[in-house]
Scaffold this motif. Structure first.
Motif, PDB file in Angstrom:
ATOM      1  N   ASP A   1       0.822  -1.208   0.000  1.00  0.00           N
ATOM      2  CA  ASP A   1       0.000   0.000   0.000  1.00  0.00           C
ATOM      3  C   ASP A   1       0.860   1.265   0.000  1.00  0.00           C
ATOM      4  OD1 ASP A   1       0.901   0.106   2.639  1.00  0.00           O
ATOM      5  OD2 ASP A   1      -1.060  -0.226   3.526  1.00  0.00           O
ATOM      6  N   GLY A   2       2.197   1.101  -0.014  1.00  0.00           N
ATOM      7  CA  GLY A   2       3.125   2.224  -0.073  1.00  0.00           C
ATOM      8  C   GLY A   2       3.446   2.824   1.277  1.00  0.00           C
ATOM      9  N   GLN A   3       3.070   2.156   2.348  1.00  0.00           N
ATOM     10  CA  GLN A   3       3.285   2.691   3.688  1.00  0.00           C
ATOM     11  C   GLN A   3       4.246   1.830   4.488  1.00  0.00           C
ATOM     12  OE1 GLN A   3      -0.488   3.129   5.654  1.00  0.00           O
ATOM     13  NE2 GLN A   3      -1.260   4.593   4.159  1.00  0.00           N
ATOM     14  N   VAL A   4       4.970   2.499   5.384  1.00  0.00           N
ATOM     15  CA  VAL A   4       5.814   1.826   6.367  1.00  0.00           C
ATOM     16  C   VAL A   4       5.278   2.221   7.735  1.00  0.00           C
ATOM     17  CG1 VAL A   4       8.128   1.605   7.333  1.00  0.00           C
ATOM     18  CG2 VAL A   4       7.836   1.866   4.870  1.00  0.00           C
ATOM     19  N   HIS A   5       4.930   1.238   8.558  1.00  0.00           N
ATOM     20  CA  HIS A   5       4.430   1.488   9.904  1.00  0.00           C
ATOM     21  C   HIS A   5       5.539   1.185  10.908  1.00  0.00           C
ATOM     22  CE1 HIS A   5      -0.024   1.713   9.084  1.00  0.00           C
ATOM     23  NE2 HIS A   5       0.472   1.369   7.907  1.00  0.00           N
ATOM     24  N   ILE A   6       5.772   2.131  11.816  1.00  0.00           N
ATOM     25  CA  ILE A   6       6.776   1.981  12.868  1.00  0.00           C
ATOM     26  C   ILE A   6       6.031   1.778  14.187  1.00  0.00           C
ATOM     27  CG2 ILE A   6       8.787   3.012  13.998  1.00  0.00           C
ATOM     28  CD1 ILE A   6       9.160   2.612  10.971  1.00  0.00           C
TER      29      ILE A   6
END
Length: 109
Positions: A69-74
């Protein structure tokens, strides 16, 4: 390990060796406490597409998941040394918009 949500696309072992996170094709990140059970301790449903990569930071209590989805979750992912305290998982930041999605593939390691 019993993953109840799609095929496993990536996995990372915590530096202490007793916790594991996996990314799945069902847009989920699953946290396994290997001392507790073979089933997921926590299922994180923050992504809209396949999770391509997951990893723990080697020095700090952080983990990340990257998705199509083009996201990086931290996340802050604290693992305690005693067996009575469950791991703590807290969302910290979502990195989005910096990665272009090409051919239905988003962020990859």
């Amino acid at each position: 390990l019993v993953s109840g949500s799609g095929a496993i696309t990536s996995m990372a072992l915590h530096p202490l060796g007793d916790n594991l996170i996996v990314g799945t094709t069902a847009s989920r990140v699953e946290w396994f406490d290997l001392d507790l059970s073979g089933k997921a301790y926590k299922v994180i449903r923050n992504h809209a597409n396949t999770v391509q990569d997951v990893d723990f930071h080697t020095r700090y209590p952080l983990l990340a998941s990257a998705s199509d989805d083009g996201q990086v979750h931290i996340f802050h992912g604290m693992v305690y040394n005693d067996f009575e305290t469950n791991p703590l998982i807290v969302p910290v930041k979502i990195l989005k918009g910096a990665h272009e999605i090409t051919g239905h593939l988003g962020v990859q390691a």
